[in-house]
Design a protein around this motif. Structure first.
Motif, PDB file in Angstrom:
ATOM      1  N   ASN A 250     -10.737   9.176   8.420  1.00 42.00           N
ATOM      2  CA  ASN A 250      -9.753   8.295   9.032  1.00 42.00           C
ATOM      3  C   ASN A 250     -10.400   6.949   9.344  1.00 42.00           C
ATOM      4  O   ASN A 250     -11.087   6.802  10.353  1.00 42.00           O
ATOM      5  CB  ASN A 250      -9.198   8.942  10.311  1.00 42.00           C
ATOM      6  N   ASP A 251     -10.182   5.979   8.474  1.00 42.11           N
ATOM      7  CA  ASP A 251     -10.734   4.633   8.630  1.00 42.11           C
ATOM      8  C   ASP A 251      -9.561   3.676   8.789  1.00 42.11           C
ATOM      9  O   ASP A 251      -8.935   3.268   7.816  1.00 42.11           O
ATOM     10  CB  ASP A 251     -11.585   4.274   7.409  1.00 42.11           C
ATOM     11  N   ARG A 252      -9.220   3.362  10.024  1.00 46.37           N
ATOM     12  CA  ARG A 252      -8.035   2.526  10.296  1.00 46.37           C
ATOM     13  C   ARG A 252      -8.133   1.183   9.577  1.00 46.37           C
ATOM     14  O   ARG A 252      -7.146   0.698   9.017  1.00 46.37           O
ATOM     15  CB  ARG A 252      -7.904   2.312  11.799  1.00 46.37           C
ATOM     16  N   ALA A 253      -9.307   0.582   9.576  1.00 45.91           N
ATOM     17  CA  ALA A 253      -9.456  -0.731   8.922  1.00 45.91           C
ATOM     18  C   ALA A 253      -9.192  -0.613   7.423  1.00 45.91           C
ATOM     19  O   ALA A 253      -8.550  -1.490   6.827  1.00 45.91           O
ATOM     20  CB  ALA A 253     -10.849  -1.289   9.181  1.00 45.91           C
ATOM     21  N   ALA A 254      -9.663   0.467   6.799  1.00 46.45           N
ATOM     22  CA  ALA A 254      -9.419   0.660   5.370  1.00 46.45           C
ATOM     23  C   ALA A 254      -7.935   0.865   5.092  1.00 46.45           C
ATOM     24  O   ALA A 254      -7.399   0.365   4.090  1.00 46.45           O
ATOM     25  CB  ALA A 254     -10.231   1.847   4.863  1.00 46.45           C
ATOM     26  N   LEU A 255      -7.248   1.585   5.967  1.00 47.92           N
ATOM     27  CA  LEU A 255      -5.816   1.777   5.798  1.00 47.92           C
ATOM     28  C   LEU A 255      -5.062   0.453   5.941  1.00 47.92           C
ATOM     29  O   LEU A 255      -4.127   0.163   5.192  1.00 47.92           O
ATOM     30  CB  LEU A 255      -5.303   2.790   6.820  1.00 47.92           C
ATOM     31  N   GLU A 256      -5.475  -0.350   6.895  1.00 49.44           N
ATOM     32  CA  GLU A 256      -4.840  -1.662   7.072  1.00 49.44           C
ATOM     33  C   GLU A 256      -5.054  -2.542   5.854  1.00 49.44           C
ATOM     34  O   GLU A 256      -4.143  -3.266   5.422  1.00 49.44           O
ATOM     35  CB  GLU A 256      -5.380  -2.330   8.332  1.00 49.44           C
ATOM     36  N   ARG A 257      -6.252  -2.477   5.277  1.00 45.17           N
ATOM     37  CA  ARG A 257      -6.505  -3.265   4.059  1.00 45.17           C
ATOM     38  C   ARG A 257      -5.624  -2.779   2.908  1.00 45.17           C
ATOM     39  O   ARG A 257      -5.113  -3.584   2.119  1.00 45.17           O
ATOM     40  CB  ARG A 257      -7.987  -3.182   3.674  1.00 45.17           C
ATOM     41  N   ALA A 258      -5.469  -1.471   2.800  1.00 47.40           N
ATOM     42  CA  ALA A 258      -4.626  -0.936   1.727  1.00 47.40           C
ATOM     43  C   ALA A 258      -3.194  -1.412   1.871  1.00 47.40           C
ATOM     44  O   ALA A 258      -2.542  -1.790   0.885  1.00 47.40           O
ATOM     45  CB  ALA A 258      -4.679   0.598   1.741  1.00 47.40           C
ATOM     46  N   VAL A 259      -2.686  -1.429   3.100  1.00 50.09           N
ATOM     47  CA  VAL A 259      -1.299  -1.861   3.325  1.00 50.09           C
ATOM     48  C   VAL A 259      -1.148  -3.360   3.092  1.00 50.09           C
ATOM     49  O   VAL A 259      -0.117  -3.812   2.576  1.00 50.09           O
ATOM     50  CB  VAL A 259      -0.853  -1.470   4.755  1.00 50.09           C
ATOM     51  N   ALA A 260      -2.165  -4.121   3.431  1.00 52.99           N
ATOM     52  CA  ALA A 260      -2.105  -5.577   3.248  1.00 52.99           C
ATOM     53  C   ALA A 260      -2.341  -5.993   1.800  1.00 52.99           C
ATOM     54  O   ALA A 260      -2.060  -7.137   1.425  1.00 52.99           O
ATOM     55  CB  ALA A 260      -3.135  -6.259   4.152  1.00 52.99           C
ATOM     56  N   GLY A 261      -2.838  -5.088   0.980  1.00 55.18           N
ATOM     57  CA  GLY A 261      -3.194  -5.432  -0.392  1.00 55.18           C
ATOM     58  C   GLY A 261      -2.051  -5.264  -1.372  1.00 55.18           C
ATOM     59  O   GLY A 261      -0.889  -5.050  -0.994  1.00 55.18           O
ATOM     60  N   PRO A 262      -2.354  -5.344  -2.671  1.00 61.43           N
ATOM     61  CA  PRO A 262      -1.317  -5.329  -3.699  1.00 61.43           C
ATOM     62  C   PRO A 262      -0.547  -4.016  -3.808  1.00 61.43           C
ATOM     63  O   PRO A 262       0.563  -4.002  -4.330  1.00 61.43           O
ATOM     64  CB  PRO A 262      -2.095  -5.625  -4.984  1.00 61.43           C
ATOM     65  N   LEU A 263      -1.114  -2.917  -3.313  1.00 61.34           N
ATOM     66  CA  LEU A 263      -0.429  -1.634  -3.443  1.00 61.34           C
ATOM     67  C   LEU A 263       0.949  -1.673  -2.813  1.00 61.34           C
ATOM     68  O   LEU A 263       1.906  -1.090  -3.348  1.00 61.34           O
ATOM     69  CB  LEU A 263      -1.280  -0.530  -2.809  1.00 61.34           C
ATOM     70  N   SER A 265       2.826  -4.327  -2.329  1.00 62.73           N
ATOM     71  CA  SER A 265       3.672  -5.414  -2.821  1.00 62.73           C
ATOM     72  C   SER A 265       4.001  -5.252  -4.302  1.00 62.73           C
ATOM     73  O   SER A 265       4.566  -6.149  -4.918  1.00 62.73           O
ATOM     74  CB  SER A 265       2.989  -6.769  -2.584  1.00 62.73           C
ATOM     75  N   THR A 266       3.639  -4.111  -4.854  1.00 65.12           N
ATOM     76  CA  THR A 266       3.961  -3.792  -6.247  1.00 65.12           C
ATOM     77  C   THR A 266       4.517  -2.379  -6.302  1.00 65.12           C
ATOM     78  O   THR A 266       4.426  -1.612  -5.340  1.00 65.12           O
ATOM     79  CB  THR A 266       2.721  -3.897  -7.156  1.00 65.12           C
ATOM     80  N   TYR A 267       5.073  -2.025  -7.444  1.00 60.93           N
ATOM     81  CA  TYR A 267       5.642  -0.691  -7.632  1.00 60.93           C
ATOM     82  C   TYR A 267       4.497   0.297  -7.803  1.00 60.93           C
ATOM     83  O   TYR A 267       3.643   0.113  -8.678  1.00 60.93           O
ATOM     84  CB  TYR A 267       6.543  -0.714  -8.853  1.00 60.93           C
ATOM     85  N   SER A 268       4.451   1.331  -6.977  1.00 62.67           N
ATOM     86  CA  SER A 268       3.284   2.219  -6.942  1.00 62.67           C
ATOM     87  C   SER A 268       3.056   2.944  -8.260  1.00 62.67           C
ATOM     88  O   SER A 268       1.924   3.290  -8.590  1.00 62.67           O
ATOM     89  CB  SER A 268       3.423   3.235  -5.811  1.00 62.67           C
ATOM     90  N   LYS A 269       4.119   3.184  -9.031  1.00 59.77           N
ATOM     91  CA  LYS A 269       3.982   3.867 -10.311  1.00 59.77           C
ATOM     92  C   LYS A 269       3.709   2.902 -11.458  1.00 59.77           C
ATOM     93  O   LYS A 269       3.358   3.331 -12.557  1.00 59.77           O
ATOM     94  CB  LYS A 269       5.255   4.665 -10.609  1.00 59.77           C
ATOM     95  N   ASN A 270       3.893   1.612 -11.207  1.00 61.60           N
ATOM     96  CA  ASN A 270       3.671   0.591 -12.236  1.00 61.60           C
ATOM     97  C   ASN A 270       3.212  -0.682 -11.548  1.00 61.60           C
ATOM     98  O   ASN A 270       4.033  -1.536 -11.188  1.00 61.60           O
ATOM     99  CB  ASN A 270       4.952   0.351 -13.029  1.00 61.60           C
ATOM    100  N   PRO A 271       1.901  -0.834 -11.324  1.00 63.92           N
ATOM    101  CA  PRO A 271       1.394  -1.957 -10.534  1.00 63.92           C
ATOM    102  C   PRO A 271       1.709  -3.334 -11.101  1.00 63.92           C
ATOM    103  O   PRO A 271       1.519  -4.336 -10.397  1.00 63.92           O
ATOM    104  CB  PRO A 271      -0.123  -1.708 -10.518  1.00 63.92           C
ATOM    105  N   GLY A 272       2.207  -3.414 -12.311  1.00 65.80           N
ATOM    106  CA  GLY A 272       2.560  -4.709 -12.880  1.00 65.80           C
ATOM    107  C   GLY A 272       3.907  -5.235 -12.421  1.00 65.80           C
ATOM    108  O   GLY A 272       4.282  -6.366 -12.750  1.00 65.80           O
ATOM    109  N   VAL A 273       4.638  -4.436 -11.650  1.00 66.36           N
ATOM    110  CA  VAL A 273       5.988  -4.807 -11.211  1.00 66.36           C
ATOM    111  C   VAL A 273       5.972  -5.085  -9.712  1.00 66.36           C
ATOM    112  O   VAL A 273       5.550  -4.245  -8.916  1.00 66.36           O
ATOM    113  CB  VAL A 273       6.996  -3.684 -11.522  1.00 66.36           C
TER     114      VAL A 273
END
Length: 322
Positions: A250-263, A265-273
């Protein structure tokens, strides 16, 4: 050094990818290959292209007990890929997204294949972190067997309430084709739904999966439900609670980075969308207007199901604490 059966059963580098006739097919993997493989079905991205086929009959007598495994079970099209990828991006350990062999075990209704799939899926790189398996819809109907194999397993049962589920499942022809195909494949569990239209099938599939989840809550004390809309609206605390519940680092900072990153803001099954929660809500509104007649049919069908209210309560009352 020659590969041994112990190697196959202990190292995640040897991944049981599928069952082909009476053989088990293994593909070479490593941490990077697992991470980049959004799905572990035919879309897998292995470490290299060599494959190894071994007769199932040679493996079954050697199956060791599965190690403790954490699980995400879900109804489909409700954010499970996003949830699993976010936990993966934050360093959760080994995350398996939709193992094909496990799905095949459900379709074939074969207990030996299930035991083999569970043992192989439980392999881990980190001794201190269980492997996290994101299953798929057919596996929901193996939940009694999975629960019996390990009554202490930690699990999240990810779902959408009926109306947003219908909007996700009925929103386009591709999803409707998936709905028809999967309910036909699952006829041994569900019965013959060939007389149902898409709207009735979607409502009936929601009821069937909600029922499976409600029954699982009684069999798995460490199972919790998660309303996907809660996750979409406020992902960081949900991810933190999910990691804790599933026994993952459980790394809260890593989770926050994941939420703030491209994951996110893009479609999880197709990162190009490009796609995010605002786009999802706008799409829901548009779909609701476009399929209003089907929504009415589906909601009427579900309302007449005697267990509908009890299912809503069961799912809500076992919610993951944040």
């Amino acid at each position: 050094m020659a590969l041994t059966f112990d190697d196959l059963f202990t190292s995640p580098d040897h991944y049981l990818q599928s069952f082909e006739a009476d053989h088990a097919t293994f593909v070479p993997m490593d941490r990077a290959a697992y991470h980049r493989s959004i799905f572990l079905d035919r879309r897998i991205s292995p470490a290299h292209e060599e494959r190894l086929a071994i007769p199932v009959d040679a493996l079954v007598p050697r199956i060791p007990p599965a190690q403790p495994t954490s699980w995400i079970f879900h109804m489909a099209h409700c954010g499970s890929t996003l949830l699993a990828r976010a936990l993966d991006d934050s360093g959760a350990g080994l995350v398996l997204r939709e193992p094909l062999a496990l799905r095949q075990s459900a379709i074939r209704r074969d207990g030996a294949l299930l035991r083999l799939s569970l043992a192989m899926a439980s392999k881990r790189y980190r001794p201190d972190a269980p492997t996290l398996v994101k299953a798929n819809v057919p596996v929901n109907f193996l939940l009694p067997d999975i629960a019996a194999a390990d009554t202490t397993a930690r699990a999240i049962l990810l779902y959408l309430p009926l109306r947003p589920y219908l909007l996700a499942i009925l929103r386009n022809e591709d999803h409707r084709v998936w709905l028809r195909n999967v309910t036909t494949q699952l006829a041994p569990y569900l019965g013959d739904w060939s007389a149902y239209g898409d709207a009735q099938r979607a409502a009936a599939l929601w009821v069937a999966q909600a029922t499976a989840f409600a029954e699982t809550l009684a069999a798995l004390p460490n199972a919790r439900t998660l309303n996907a809309e809660v996750f979409f609206a406020d992902p960081v605390p949900v991810l933190t609670a999910a990691a804790v519940h599933l026994g993952l680092p459980n790394d809260r900072a890593a989770l926050e980075r994941a939420v703030a990153g491209p994951l996110f803001s893009t479609y999880s099954k197709n990162p190009g969308v490009a796609f995010d929660n605002t786009a999802r809500l706008a799409r829901e509104a548009a779909v609701a207007a476009a399929i209003a007649p089907d929504l009415a049919i589906a909601e009427d069908w579900a309302a007449r199901h005697p267990a509908r209210a009890a299912l809503d309560a069961a799912l809500a009352n076992a919610a993951l604490s944040r």
